[in-house]
Design an enzyme around this catalytic site. Structure first.
Site, PDB file in Angstrom:
ATOM      1  N   GLU A 133      19.032 -64.375  98.886  1.00  0.00           N
ATOM      2  CA  GLU A 133      18.853 -63.712 100.186  1.00  0.00           C
ATOM      3  C   GLU A 133      19.905 -64.227 101.171  1.00  0.00           C
ATOM      4  O   GLU A 133      20.524 -63.455 101.901  1.00  0.00           O
ATOM      5  CB  GLU A 133      17.426 -63.970 100.708  1.00  0.00           C
ATOM      6  CG  GLU A 133      17.116 -63.187 101.979  1.00  0.00           C
ATOM      7  CD  GLU A 133      15.692 -63.413 102.492  1.00  0.00           C
ATOM      8  OE1 GLU A 133      14.947 -64.205 101.876  1.00  0.00           O
ATOM      9  OE2 GLU A 133      15.350 -62.802 103.518  1.00  0.00           O
ATOM     10  N   GLU A 168       6.840 -68.044 104.671  1.00  0.00           N
ATOM     11  CA  GLU A 168       6.575 -66.594 104.692  1.00  0.00           C
ATOM     12  C   GLU A 168       6.676 -66.042 103.262  1.00  0.00           C
ATOM     13  O   GLU A 168       5.824 -65.271 102.822  1.00  0.00           O
ATOM     14  CB  GLU A 168       7.589 -65.914 105.619  1.00  0.00           C
ATOM     15  CG  GLU A 168       7.509 -64.403 105.661  1.00  0.00           C
ATOM     16  CD  GLU A 168       8.863 -63.747 105.504  1.00  0.00           C
ATOM     17  OE1 GLU A 168       9.059 -63.031 104.502  1.00  0.00           O
ATOM     18  OE2 GLU A 168       9.740 -63.951 106.381  1.00  0.00           O
ATOM     19  N   HIS A 169       7.712 -66.457 102.524  1.00  0.00           N
ATOM     20  CA  HIS A 169       7.834 -66.008 101.130  1.00  0.00           C
ATOM     21  C   HIS A 169       6.661 -66.494 100.287  1.00  0.00           C
ATOM     22  O   HIS A 169       6.081 -65.741  99.514  1.00  0.00           O
ATOM     23  CB  HIS A 169       9.128 -66.573 100.505  1.00  0.00           C
ATOM     24  CG  HIS A 169      10.334 -65.730 100.716  1.00  0.00           C
ATOM     25  ND1 HIS A 169      11.092 -65.259  99.680  1.00  0.00           N
ATOM     26  CD2 HIS A 169      10.911 -65.264 101.850  1.00  0.00           C
ATOM     27  CE1 HIS A 169      12.102 -64.552 100.162  1.00  0.00           C
ATOM     28  NE2 HIS A 169      12.020 -64.542 101.474  1.00  0.00           N
ATOM     29  N   HIS A 204      10.586 -69.545 107.266  1.00  0.00           N
ATOM     30  CA  HIS A 204      10.920 -68.401 106.415  1.00  0.00           C
ATOM     31  C   HIS A 204      10.480 -68.628 104.965  1.00  0.00           C
ATOM     32  O   HIS A 204       9.961 -67.720 104.302  1.00  0.00           O
ATOM     33  CB  HIS A 204      12.437 -68.165 106.498  1.00  0.00           C
ATOM     34  CG  HIS A 204      12.948 -67.146 105.542  1.00  0.00           C
ATOM     35  ND1 HIS A 204      13.599 -67.480 104.385  1.00  0.00           N
ATOM     36  CD2 HIS A 204      12.880 -65.790 105.561  1.00  0.00           C
ATOM     37  CE1 HIS A 204      13.931 -66.382 103.734  1.00  0.00           C
ATOM     38  NE2 HIS A 204      13.497 -65.343 104.420  1.00  0.00           N
TER      39      HIS A 204
END
Lengths: 431, 434
Positions: free
Chosen positions: B141, B69-70, B66
């Site tokens: 997040e 991905e950022h 993840h």
């Protein structure tokens, strides 16, 4: 763009048809329009819910759903929403197109029949809605409203609107209020339903691979209303400026993250000549991942995961929202104010303008790929009596420059700052 | 380039595996305004222990897929969102347990946007400073999800269902684990999982397939990824049993959320077998829990469910499970009624008429996927990663009978593999009304 519906109007029912072979399903949207008023908001919201409990011939959710399943997973949903200070009950039927199925019945015809039955021929006991249906739906509505609290971002946004418009009808949530439920019973709701049916302007949108003349005739035949006398649904009252210095509202719950919402008034609405300018202003400020809020609150200061603005064009509101660490409140507010000041001073570079306009083009053009978006955009134009053909709107957007954004900035006035935050700690209480 | 046409569905696909190993599928949709491209790696949050065939094993901290991905959105010249915006494209990405996808949707400049998509994913730009900066954003997040009842209930459900399997770990990792992420461990994962042999590009929209394929071929031919042996993924042995019968956590919410999970005991199915089981289970769950079922009607009449009630099934080669539930004032009554309902069906069997009706519904839902380029590319990619073909669904569906459903019912809805995850309100006072 092929977004032109053919419209016919008779007996207070407007039918709009858009034939296209792009989709493998046919979508039929029925919108029923009412004023958004405290006295009727909850009654209106209960009608579609109770109607979807069952018809005279299919008198249960089970029987109704079995019928939809038989039509190859046709769906019939309802929703409430508001367009400024108007409340809309929406029914949406989507059926697979028979062409793509091996041995299917006349699905569209039967789907429309079912939709008409739901609207006009409900299950009744002694002439009124079934008591059990009404009580179940009152309970479901109470739960729906209470559950808004489970999504803190959405809850914060609704609470800010409610605080901001405390003396205006716009404060009302599109699904109504818990406090009205005890006073509603089957008799009262049925009386209201008959009036609603007789007086509310209705629009039907059909999108799919259909013969327009045939589908229109079918709809006129099935949607045979008793005599109708349409009520005039007034427009939205726009308050162009905040009254006083900004209100501050704080809610405290046991949460991990704070939700900051800042609500602004503007005199600019969907009908205004300034509309394309305000749309661009919102895009530059906080509509996208390249916008000032996202870049400065999230990317540069790492203060938030979400930071954006939203332009509510029917009431003329601009809302800024960010999910932040509670202790970063002052810093987040300061950075947001810096962004507003930057636009007011014309500190917007060529790239920001180009990017925003390109994104808006993309947003408006891709509506043509979604039957629901096409129906909604056409409806909004009809309700607001303002034609905004997509390509014409985009060419107006193309002409917006930095001076226009400065002019929009001057029209904004901060009305309410809302903060959803943690419970007071013991230390804080003693401090 | 291999062209396949599907007459009944009126759809066409173009397929090619490029010399560097990248799989490309193009699905033209004449008349659509937007083009949707999805570039995916078969790499998700569960892939935290792996090696390249013949090389040493690597174990990494949670949340790297993840985090990557950022970070890939960052380029030396700035955020790639800016570039997409200049070209009128709306870009995004997501990470799941088993995959990471990067995508854009655009109504113009398709070729430029496609080039941007391929280039930004295949050109990582990681520095100590930009990795450090991302930690604050991801921390926010994670905190946002910590306040979301459904996500917390779902995470707790996975912890109850699985003893060892990394599906029980949050996709984003934890606030502690993300602070251990650095350029070195990010790049190790990147080099392994972002090799073209592990990736798929799917493009859906109104375009000329030959032109688009040529663009992709040329773009890939200009880059050198070297060759890479197969990726080996390691998972500790997962018992067939569940880890916990019931758990409860408290959150600031208006009313309890109750989720009931069932763990699939047989793992390792792939391709056709996995998809057939998946479709059968989905039809079965519609039959048992759908709005036209007896059980739904009973729960609704008793006021135990509301519009949040739902059910789903997630199936993969390594872990599969079903869950059902929603918000309810009386979680224990809901659990009891669902348990009884399952027992009753076990005794009485599944109605053939109800099962066939649910199958018709699924066929209609399948057609709907083709209306939306987003859904089509999402589903098509998911099927590819399971070594299956989305276009086979109608044929497979025709062959599924109530007997298959009955068998599935007995395997899956067994008390031994049932667990309960509850999220209950921390405050007695309900929130201010809206």
């Amino acid at each position: 763009m092929e977004m032109r519906f053919t419209t016919s109007e008779a007996d207070g029912l407007r039918i709009h048809v858009l034939p296209t072979d792009k989709f493998k399903t046919t979508t039929v949207v029925l919108n029923v329009l009412s004023p958004l008023k405290a006295e009727t908001v909850t009654l209106n919201s209960l009608i579609p819910a109770v109607l979807q409990r069952g018809t005279r011939t299919l008198p249960s959710v089970k029987a109704l759903t079995e019928r939809l399943d038989d039509l190859y997973g046709a769906s019939l949903d309802s929703a409430m929403f508001k367009i400024g200070e108007r409340q809309v009950a929406q029914f949406e039927l989507e059926v697979p197109n028979e062409k793509y199925l091996a041995h299917a019945p006349a699905i569209l015809d039967e789907g429309i029949q079912l939709m008409a039955d739901v609207l006009l021929d409900p299950a009744l006991d002694s002439g009124v809605f079934r008591n059990s249906f009404v009580e179940l739906e009152k309970e479901a509505l109470r739960k729906r409203i209470e559950s808004l609290f489970n999504n803190k971002g959405r809850y914060a946004s609704l609470r800010c609107t409610e605080a901001m418009c405390a003396d205006e009808d716009f404060r009302l949530f599109s699904y109504g209020r818990i406090e009205d439920l005890p006073g509603i019973d089957a008799r009262r709701l049925t009386d209201h339903y008959r009036q609603w049916l007789a007086t509310s302007p209705m629009d039907v949108y059909v999108i799919g691979d259909v013969d327009p003349a045939r589908v229109e005739a079918l709809l006129r035949q099935r949607l045979a209303f008793p005599e109708r006398r349409l009520q005039t649904v007034p427009g939205t009252v726009v308050k162009p400026k905040a009254d006083t210095s900004p209100k501050e509202v704080v809610d405290r719950f046991e949460v991990n993250q704070g939700q900051l919402v800042m609500g602004f008034r503007t005199p600019v609405t969907f009908n205004s000549a300034d509309y394309p300018r305000m749309v661009v202003y919102n895009g530059v400020l906080g509509g996208y991942a390249h916008s000032k809020l996202f870049v400065n609150v999230r990317e540069k200061a790492s203060l938030a995961y979400s930071a954006y603005s939203r332009y509510e064009s029917h009431k003329g509101l601009l809302m800024i929202q960010a999910g932040i660490n509670i202790e970063n409140y002052d810093q987040a507010v300061a950075i947001i104010h810096e962004q507003l000041t930057a636009i007011a001073n014309g500190d917007v570079c060529e790239d920001e303008l180009i990017q925003t306009k390109e994104m808006l083009k993309n947003d408006y053009r891709e509506m043509a790929d979604s039957p629901g978006s096409m129906a909604h955009f056409a409806y909004v134009q009809g309700i607001e009596h303002t034609e905004r053909p997509v390509e014409e709107l985009l060419s107006q957007i193309e002409q917006v420059g930095v001076d226009d954004l400065k002019a929009m900035a001057a029209l904004l006035s901060l009305d309410t700052v809302y903060f959803l935050r943690d419970k007071e700690t013991v230390e804080a209480t003693h401090a | 380039m291999l062209k396949t046409t599907y007459d009944t569905l009126k759809e066409t696909t173009y397929f090619e595996v490029l010399p560097n190993g990248l799989t490309v599928y193009l699905i033209p949709k004449p008349g659509y305004a937007k083009t949707y491209a999805m570039f995916s790696t078969r790499y998700g949050s569960i892939d935290n222990h792996f090696n390249i065939e013949g090389q040493p094993e690597i174990k990494v901290v949670d949340g790297i897929a993840h985090f990557l991905e950022h970070k890939l959105f960052e380029e030396p010249e700035g955020d790639v969102f800016m570039k997409f915006a200049t070209q009128g494209a709306s870009a995004n990405a997501f990470t799941s347990h088993t995959r990471t996808s990067y995508l854009f949707s655009a109504t113009g400049e398709v070729e430029k946007n496609l080039t941007t998509l391929l280039d930004f994913v295949q050109r990582p730009y990681l520095t100590d400073a930009n990795v450090e900066k991302e930690k604050g954003i991801i921390e926010q997040e994670i905190r946002m999800y910590e306040d979301q009842a459904f996500w917390r209930g779902y995470r707790q459900l996975l912890e109850n269902l699985f003893h060892q399997h990394p599906v029980r770990i949050d996709i984003a990792g934890t606030i502690e684990s993300i602070y251990q992420i650095n350029v070195d461990n990010l790049m190790k994962c990147y080099k392994t999982f972002y090799h073209p042999t592990n990736m798929v590009l799917v493009v859906v929209g109104d375009f000329d397939a030959e032109r688009i394929m040529t663009l992709v071929r040329d773009n890939q031919a200009a880059k050198d990824f070297g060759s890479q042996a197969a990726i080996e993924r390691h998972f500790e042995a997962e018992p067939a049993t569940i880890a916990n019968r019931r758990s409860e956590l408290k959150l600031s919410i208006a009313k309890p959320l109750c989720m009931i999970g069932f763990k699939e005991r047989e793992v390792g199915l792939t391709g056709h077998d996995l998809i057939r089981r998946d479709l059968t289970t989905r039809i079965l769950m519609d039959t048992v829990f759908g709005k036209s079922s007896d059980l739904y009607q009973e729960l609704d009449d008793a006021g135990l469910i509301d519009p949040s009630f739902g059910y789903d099934y997630e199936s993969n080669a390594g872990f599969s499970f079903a869950y059902v539930g929603g918000e309810t004032e009386a979680p224990d009554q809901l659990i009891e009624r669902i348990r009884d309902g399952i027992e009753r069906i076990k005794r009485q069997g599944i109605s053939q008429a109800a099962f066939n009706r649910a199958r018709n519904r699924k066929i209609g839902e399948f057609l709907r996927v083709f209306n939306s380029p987003e859904h089509l590319s999402y589903e098509f990619t998911q099927y590819l990663f399971e070594e299956a073909d989305l276009f086979q669904v109608p044929t497979l569906m025709e062959g599924i009978t109530v007997a298959d459903g009955q068998l599935r019912f007995e395997e899956l809805f067994h008390p031994d593999v049932m667990t309960v995850s509850l999220v209950t309100p921390v405050e007695s006072k309900t929130a201010a009304s809206v």
